[in-house]
Scaffold this motif. Structure first.
Motif, short mmCIF file in Angstrom:
data_model
loop_
_atom_site.label_atom_id
_atom_site.label_comp_id
_atom_site.label_asym_id
_atom_site.label_seq_id
_atom_site.Cartn_x
_atom_site.Cartn_y
_atom_site.Cartn_z
N VAL A 42 0.85 -1.19 0.00
CA VAL A 42 0.00 0.00 0.00
C VAL A 42 0.90 1.25 0.00
CG1 VAL A 42 -1.80 1.27 1.23
CG2 VAL A 42 -1.79 -1.24 1.28
N ASN A 43 0.78 2.04 -1.06
CA ASN A 43 1.56 3.28 -1.18
C ASN A 43 3.05 3.02 -0.98
OD1 ASN A 43 -0.80 4.82 -1.60
ND2 ASN A 43 -1.11 5.04 0.62
N GLY A 44 3.51 1.94 -1.55
CA GLY A 44 4.94 1.63 -1.52
C GLY A 44 5.43 0.99 -0.24
N LYS A 45 4.52 0.66 0.69
CA LYS A 45 4.90 0.02 1.94
C LYS A 45 4.12 -1.28 2.14
CE LYS A 45 6.33 4.08 4.59
NZ LYS A 45 6.17 4.83 5.87
N VAL A 63 2.01 -3.82 4.31
CA VAL A 63 1.09 -3.75 5.45
C VAL A 63 0.67 -5.17 5.81
CG1 VAL A 63 -1.13 -2.91 6.30
CG2 VAL A 63 0.25 -1.46 4.79
N PHE A 64 0.82 -5.51 7.08
CA PHE A 64 0.38 -6.81 7.58
C PHE A 64 -1.03 -6.66 8.12
CE2 PHE A 64 -0.23 -9.88 10.99
CZ PHE A 64 0.28 -11.06 10.46
N TYR A 65 -1.93 -7.56 7.72
CA TYR A 65 -3.31 -7.50 8.22
C TYR A 65 -3.74 -8.89 8.66
CZ TYR A 65 -8.29 -6.91 8.73
OH TYR A 65 -9.55 -6.88 9.25
N TYR A 66 -4.11 -8.98 9.95
CA TYR A 66 -4.71 -10.22 10.47
C TYR A 66 -6.13 -9.95 10.93
CZ TYR A 66 -5.60 -14.28 13.41
OH TYR A 66 -6.16 -15.40 13.97
N ASN A 67 -6.30 -8.98 11.81
CA ASN A 67 -7.62 -8.48 12.20
C ASN A 67 -7.42 -7.05 12.70
OD1 ASN A 67 -6.99 -8.48 15.02
ND2 ASN A 67 -7.64 -10.60 15.23
N PRO A 68 -8.47 -6.33 13.07
CA PRO A 68 -8.28 -4.91 13.42
C PRO A 68 -7.30 -4.64 14.56
CG PRO A 68 -10.60 -5.35 12.99
CD PRO A 68 -9.91 -6.68 12.98
N ARG A 69 -7.10 -5.60 15.45
CA ARG A 69 -6.15 -5.42 16.54
C ARG A 69 -4.74 -5.88 16.16
NH1 ARG A 69 -6.37 -2.10 21.02
NH2 ARG A 69 -8.34 -2.30 22.12
N HIS A 70 -4.60 -6.51 15.02
CA HIS A 70 -3.31 -7.05 14.59
C HIS A 70 -3.05 -6.63 13.15
CE1 HIS A 70 -4.67 -9.66 17.89
NE2 HIS A 70 -3.39 -9.79 18.18
N THR A 71 -2.91 -5.32 12.95
CA THR A 71 -2.67 -4.73 11.64
C THR A 71 -1.62 -3.64 11.80
OG1 THR A 71 -4.91 -5.14 10.85
CG2 THR A 71 -3.70 -3.39 9.76
N GLY A 72 -0.70 -3.54 10.83
CA GLY A 72 0.29 -2.48 10.92
C GLY A 72 1.19 -2.42 9.70
N GLU A 73 1.86 -1.26 9.57
CA GLU A 73 2.81 -1.06 8.47
C GLU A 73 4.16 -1.67 8.82
OE1 GLU A 73 3.11 3.05 7.55
OE2 GLU A 73 1.15 3.13 6.55
#
Length: 515
Positions: free
Chosen positions: A446-449, A451-461
């Motif tokens: 996303v935008n050149g970075k 992003v890890f997504y598991y669920n709303p509490r476990h998401t980050g760049e």
């Protein structure tokens, strides 16, 4: 974990007036042993020092509520004040209720404490076949299953799985200790304990706790899900530090693991629960739990090693866990206690059986040690010990902990290898990853970075760290999760991404799903 409910308005007004009268009238009678007015001032002063938006406190002595009061506000930026009927998440204070429910079923002849779980849940399965066969009801309630501390909590924090699916996935969660060898705090085992109830009664845990404990104790404001908070005014909002400032956040639903911590309550209701404990199963002259059940609940079943720090600072000699209760010694007294922590909420109840005294503290901020500091100040007053500024001590220890964390960060930075690049273009790391226990995770560009997504509490760049390792900064972590984690990608012999490793509470490997 949380849950709540309300008195009728007239009853609530009566109870509030009664609490005030008890505080004022009992203060003189108890002034020789419990200086309530001085404690009242200390509670508010410490709350301000810790920047906790709101808290409530109740004390029970000799089967009477001698103090019940709120401090601060229900939500920062809004005028609503906390009072003795303000609802908070009580989180893991729920666990002792679940243990008591199993005790009721033992009394009814539907269970025995040493029953193996598979006798009542034939489809139940753990990672180790031996543990599957041998795990019993007491094991479920004493954190001695061998599963990692908080292991599997990501299945319910911010997730949408139901109780049956979480329990089914336990067969994929690897233990890190033998059965009954080590105390390792485990929420999912209490979920399993709660699921035994419908298996033998055809009644859900939620309905059973209402009928057999909450209603007989008059806990009419306590509920088993945040779903029942809608439309209620006297509800505390959870708060955490968000972008450097304390701010209100949304409740996390914990319905999926309700028996481990979904109750929301207030100090008036929780005082009734303490009266039952101090009364050894008797409440208002009526026996709700047998003497043998209470002894079983309050007996140590799993020892917990006493660390040097606890021995030095609290004079602790022993520590252990009963069925839903911690126990230890303080100033020659046996102490029974349990805390609760959830998104933006901390609580702690503590009682001295031999002094027939208990205190419950509920707060709408996490994390902090204010509940411990206030509890020790109150216990010292009850035991006639010199007044000590425990708040100042715990604040000092918090600063020392922050210094340790800063040193750990510096050490981690020193281990970083400069001048390296990822093996592949960033888009090659993007895709779907899967683990039998955890389910699916996504890595997106996303935008050149990444992003890890598991669920709303476990998401980050993710930012490149070194080689094929990236550093992930969580957008919205629960209070007791590390704010960052390393993500390492592994390549197969063809140079394609095969799997990744990251950490929620413990290391987790997700395998790449081929498109």
């Amino acid at each position: 974990m949380p849950s709540k409910r309300n008195f009728p308005a007239s009853t609530r007004r009566h109870a509030l007036c009664l609490a005030a009268i008890i505080f004022l009238a009992s203060g003189a009678a108890l002034s020789q042993t419990l200086p309530l007015k001085r404690l009242d001032a200390y509670l508010e002063r410490a709350r301000v020092q810790w920047e906790v938006p709101g808290l409530a406190v109740a004390m029970v002595k000799d089967d009477s509520v001698i103090f019940a009061k709120g401090y601060g506000v229900r939500e920062l930026g809004k005028p609503g004040k906390v009072d003795a009927h303000t609802l908070f998440a009580v989180a893991s204070n729920t666990k002792a209720f679940t243990a008591a429910l199993l005790g009721l079923l033992v009394e009814a002849g539907k269970l025995n404490w040493d029953d193996r779980v598979v006798q009542h849940l034939p489809g139940f399965q753990m990672y180790d076949p031996y543990v599957t066969r041998e795990l019993n009801l007491v094991d479920l309630l004493t954190h001695r299953s061998g599963l990692p501390v908080y292991g599997g909590d990501h299945l319910w924090i911010g997730a949408q799985l139901d109780r049956e699916e979480i329990m089914r996935r336990l067969r994929y969660l690897e233990p890190n200790a033998p059965l009954r060898a080590k105390f390792q705090y485990q929420n999912l085992m209490f979920l399993v304990a709660g699921q035994v109830i419908p298996a033998v009664t055809d009644t859900s845990w939620d309905d059973f706790i209402q009928a057999r404990l909450l209603q007989p104790l008059g806990m009419r404001e306590t509920v088993t899900s945040i779903r029942f908070l809608a439309g209620r005014d006297n509800v505390a909002a959870p708060h955490e530090v968000v972008q450097g400032k304390i701010a209100a956040i949304s409740y996390d639903s914990v319905d999926a693991t309700g028996p481990a911590g979904s109750l929301n309550s207030n100090v008036i209701d929780m005082a009734q629960w303490m009266r039952l404990q101090l009364g050894k199963g008797v409440y208002r002259g009526r026996r709700l739990l047998s003497e043998s059940t209470m002894r079983m609940l309050h007996t140590q079943h799993m020892p917990i090693p006493v660390g040097v720090w606890a021995e030095k600072n609290f004079g602790r000699h022993f520590s252990g866990y009963g069925l839903g209760w911690f126990m230890y010694d303080y100033r020659g007294q046996k102490v029974m206690s349990h805390g609760g922590g959830l998104s933006g909420m901390f609580s702690l109840q503590t009682w001295l059986p031999d002094k027939n005294f208990g205190v419950i503290i509920l707060t709408n901020f996490a994390p902090h040690d204010l509940t411990d500091a206030l509890t020790y100040r109150i216990l010292d007053a009850v035991l006639g010990a010199p007044a000590r500024d425990w708040s100042a001590d715990f604040l000092r220890w918090r600063e020392e902990q922050r210094e340790r964390e800063a040193r750990a960060e510096a050490e981690l930075q020193a281990q970083r290898v400069a001048g390296t690049r990822p093996s592949l273009a960033l888009e090659a790391y993007a895709g779907t990853y899967f683990d039998e226990f955890s389910g699916a995770a996504q890595v997106k560009l996303v935008n050149g970075k990444l992003v890890f997504y598991y669920n709303p509490r476990h998401t980050g760049e993710m930012e490149h760290w070194h080689y094929d390792t990236f550093r992930l900064t969580w957008h919205n972590p629960i209070y007791d999760m590390p704010k960052t984690a390393l993500v390492t990608f592994f390549l197969d012999e063809a140079g394609r991404v095969e799997k990744l490793k990251t950490v929620f509470y413990d290391p987790i490997y997700f395998k790449r799903v081929r498109e």
